[in-house]
Design a protein around this motif. Structure first.
Motif, mmCIF file in Angstrom:
data_model
loop_
_atom_site.group_PDB
_atom_site.id
_atom_site.type_symbol
_atom_site.label_atom_id
_atom_site.label_comp_id
_atom_site.label_asym_id
_atom_site.label_seq_id
_atom_site.Cartn_x
_atom_site.Cartn_y
_atom_site.Cartn_z
ATOM 1 N N GLU A 155 0.836 -1.206 0.000
ATOM 2 C CA GLU A 155 0.000 0.000 0.000
ATOM 3 C C GLU A 155 0.867 1.250 0.000
ATOM 4 N N VAL A 156 0.290 2.305 -0.574
ATOM 5 C CA VAL A 156 0.902 3.637 -0.550
ATOM 6 C C VAL A 156 -0.200 4.627 -0.201
ATOM 7 N N LEU A 157 0.060 5.473 0.784
ATOM 8 C CA LEU A 157 -0.865 6.536 1.172
ATOM 9 C C LEU A 157 -0.193 7.868 0.884
ATOM 10 N N VAL A 158 -0.806 8.677 0.027
ATOM 11 C CA VAL A 158 -0.250 9.953 -0.387
ATOM 12 C C VAL A 158 -1.045 11.076 0.263
ATOM 13 N N ILE A 159 -0.359 11.945 0.998
ATOM 14 C CA ILE A 159 -0.961 13.162 1.547
ATOM 15 C C ILE A 159 -0.506 14.305 0.657
ATOM 16 N N ILE A 183 -0.010 -2.840 -6.208
ATOM 17 C CA ILE A 183 0.249 -1.852 -5.164
ATOM 18 C C ILE A 183 -0.944 -0.915 -5.110
ATOM 19 N N ARG A 184 -1.637 -0.896 -3.982
ATOM 20 C CA ARG A 184 -2.816 -0.063 -3.806
ATOM 21 C C ARG A 184 -2.382 1.335 -3.350
ATOM 22 N N VAL A 185 -2.809 2.350 -4.082
ATOM 23 C CA VAL A 185 -2.436 3.733 -3.776
ATOM 24 C C VAL A 185 -3.698 4.503 -3.407
ATOM 25 N N SER A 186 -3.675 5.138 -2.239
ATOM 26 C CA SER A 186 -4.763 5.996 -1.784
ATOM 27 C C SER A 186 -4.225 7.404 -1.579
ATOM 28 N N VAL A 187 -5.090 8.389 -1.761
ATOM 29 C CA VAL A 187 -4.678 9.794 -1.693
ATOM 30 C C VAL A 187 -5.620 10.543 -0.772
ATOM 31 N N ILE A 188 -5.042 11.385 0.082
ATOM 32 C CA ILE A 188 -5.795 12.348 0.891
ATOM 33 C C ILE A 188 -5.365 13.732 0.441
ATOM 34 N N GLY A 189 -6.280 14.479 -0.177
ATOM 35 C CA GLY A 189 -5.971 15.806 -0.691
ATOM 36 C C GLY A 189 -6.243 16.881 0.346
ATOM 37 N N LEU A 190 -5.342 17.856 0.409
ATOM 38 C CA LEU A 190 -5.497 18.970 1.336
ATOM 39 C C LEU A 190 -6.035 20.229 0.667
ATOM 40 N N SER A 191 -6.065 20.261 -0.657
ATOM 41 C CA SER A 191 -6.507 21.472 -1.361
ATOM 42 C C SER A 191 -7.784 21.221 -2.143
ATOM 43 N N ALA A 192 -7.660 20.483 -3.235
ATOM 44 C CA ALA A 192 -8.806 20.197 -4.100
ATOM 45 C C ALA A 192 -8.521 18.913 -4.859
ATOM 46 N N GLU A 193 -9.513 18.431 -5.571
ATOM 47 C CA GLU A 193 -9.346 17.194 -6.331
ATOM 48 C C GLU A 193 -8.471 17.430 -7.550
ATOM 49 N N VAL A 194 -7.524 16.523 -7.760
ATOM 50 C CA VAL A 194 -6.593 16.601 -8.878
ATOM 51 C C VAL A 194 -6.849 15.404 -9.791
ATOM 52 N N ARG A 195 -6.877 15.652 -11.071
ATOM 53 C CA ARG A 195 -7.236 14.622 -12.038
ATOM 54 C C ARG A 195 -6.296 13.408 -11.981
ATOM 55 N N CYS A 197 -4.568 12.249 -9.554
ATOM 56 C CA CYS A 197 -4.791 11.456 -8.344
ATOM 57 C C CYS A 197 -6.058 10.611 -8.465
ATOM 58 N N THR A 198 -7.064 11.140 -9.142
ATOM 59 C CA THR A 198 -8.286 10.373 -9.366
ATOM 60 C C THR A 198 -8.002 9.132 -10.204
ATOM 61 N N VAL A 199 -7.227 9.297 -11.270
ATOM 62 C CA VAL A 199 -6.870 8.156 -12.119
ATOM 63 C C VAL A 199 -5.996 7.171 -11.353
ATOM 64 N N LEU A 200 -5.068 7.697 -10.563
ATOM 65 C CA LEU A 200 -4.146 6.848 -9.801
ATOM 66 C C LEU A 200 -4.895 5.943 -8.833
ATOM 67 N N THR A 201 -5.817 6.497 -8.076
ATOM 68 C CA THR A 201 -6.546 5.697 -7.086
ATOM 69 C C THR A 201 -7.542 4.752 -7.754
ATOM 70 N N ARG A 202 -8.154 5.200 -8.850
ATOM 71 C CA ARG A 202 -9.128 4.333 -9.521
ATOM 72 C C ARG A 202 -8.454 3.117 -10.135
ATOM 73 N N GLU A 203 -7.293 3.283 -10.741
ATOM 74 C CA GLU A 203 -6.628 2.179 -11.419
ATOM 75 C C GLU A 203 -5.984 1.200 -10.438
ATOM 76 N N THR A 207 -8.429 4.686 -2.540
ATOM 77 C CA THR A 207 -9.483 5.665 -2.279
ATOM 78 C C THR A 207 -8.901 7.066 -2.399
ATOM 79 N N TYR A 208 -9.778 8.031 -2.689
ATOM 80 C CA TYR A 208 -9.352 9.420 -2.832
ATOM 81 C C TYR A 208 -10.350 10.301 -2.105
#
Length: 373
Positions: A155-159, A183-195, A197-203, A207-208
């Motif tokens: 797993e990878v968790l991206v802040i 490798i499962r990648v999840s993202v927690i965004g602090l500003s706004a949704e980034v395209r 990151c959406t593709v990264l978590t979906r593929e 979770t995003y």
């Protein structure tokens, strides 16, 4: 709620306290149902290997989180590391930071929470600057995770705080590689949704989420504490484990000789001679912490209490059924405006704020509600 400390203040700010309590109750209700959101009869990844990528670009100096995003993030990460190893004692975690278009490994994959918390406390003085590189950070994490065994969870968790990423190559090709390596990648965004990151978590099956405030940030981090469902293609086989005991040699013992630990091969701190440690029962290699996979014979080394604590995820407690106040046949509390929760095995009655038997109320939250009403 500072006004909740003094009964005299309650009388002066009666209506204000009611609004605060009602808002708090609504947040607790959402968090409560999320806690009891079970995966059902699915396989869980018990042995987890996770890298946390923290964005330390210039956007982390923003003060929408107090005192700024970096300080708030590192403080919540200390809480996350502590909870992660409490719920996943035979798992490992590593931390990577990214700024100025580069990625830097703050800590290696290890199962010692004190090591990670100490590194996070030192990172408070980090000077934020430049842009992050999502490609370089994911590549650094992938180079370590791809060597993990097939039965373990990768797993990878991206802040992620920035709205941009400066990458040296096509990141979409890297996403395909991450998907191939499971490798499962999840993202927690602090500003706004980034395209991207959406593709990264979906593929990759992650979770995003984008935070609303600091309390929501903490809740999203808590969401990643529990083991995720294992993929259907993950290996399912018997795992040989060793249970070494910690050996401490005395300085007065003439036969004791200091030796190097195998844990320092991948560590940036360098080797050091020590007398005690955990010795692999198969090849007698020495390690300073558990859990770890022996670098000589490949045997997984854990402690028996760690394995027992991880077992509770396989057989969790059944959720307590909610019983409306009007249908509850026992002691009635007419001033309560929400339902009760009854344990099916012991019959104990629980409220969202605490637990009571008969007339003895042990919840401070209930006392506040009683006093306000």
């Amino acid at each position: 709620m500072q006004s909740a400390c003094s009964p005299k203040t309650f009388r002066k700010t009666n209506y204000v306290c009611k609004s605060h309590v009602l808002a708090l109750m609504s947040q607790c209700d959402v968090a409560f149902h999320r806690v009891f959101d079970r995966h059902g009869q699915v396989r869980l990844g018990m042995m987890r290997h996770m890298f946390v990528i923290i964005d330390t670009s210039r956007t982390m100096d923003d003060q929408d989180l107090k005192p700024n995003r970096l300080t708030s993030t590192l403080k919540l990460m200390e809480y996350f590391v502590d909870e992660y190893f409490d719920q996943n004692p035979i798992s490992q975690i590593g931390i990577i930071t990214s700024k100025n278009k580069r990625a830097e490994k703050l800590t290696d994959l290890a199962g010692n929470p004190k090591k990670h918390i100490a590194a996070l406390k030192k990172a408070v003085d980090t000077v934020c600057g430049g842009e992050p590189s999502l490609y370089n950070s994911l590549s650094m994490a992938m180079e370590t995770l791809k060597h993990m065994p097939g039965h373990a969870s990768r797993e990878v968790l991206v802040i992620f705080s920035s709205l941009t990423t400066c990458d040296p190559s096509n990141i979409y090709e890297l996403i395909k590689t991450l998907k191939t390596l499971k490798i499962r990648v999840s993202v927690i965004g602090l500003s706004a949704e980034v395209r991207v990151c959406t593709v990264l978590t979906r593929e990759t099956g992650g979770t995003y989420h984008v935070i609303l405030d600091e309390s929501h940030f903490r809740e999203l981090l808590t969401y990643h504490v529990k083991p995720p469902p294992a993929s259907s293609s993950s290996e399912c086989s018997l795992i040989r484990m060793g249970f070494p005991q910690h050996t401490i040699a005395s300085l007065t013992d003439q036969d004791s000789k200091p030796s190097f630990s195998m844990s320092h091969l991948d560590s940036s701190s360098g080797p050091s001679l020590t007398l005690g440690g955990y010795f692999c029962p198969q090849c007698r290699s020495k390690y300073t912490e558990l859990p770890v996979e022996c670098k000589v014979c490949g045997l997984t080394l854990v402690s028996a209490p760690h394995l027992a604590r991880s077992f509770h995820h396989l057989f969790p407690l059944d959720p307590f059924p909610e019983v409306p106040l009007t249908d509850y046949k026992g002691e009635r509390y007419r001033r309560l405006s929400f339902g009760l929760f009854v344990c099916s095995s012991s019959g104990s009655v629980w409220v969202k704020g605490g637990h009571f038997r008969g007339k003895k109320v042990l919840s401070v939250f209930l006392y506040i509600l009683f006093y306000i009403v």
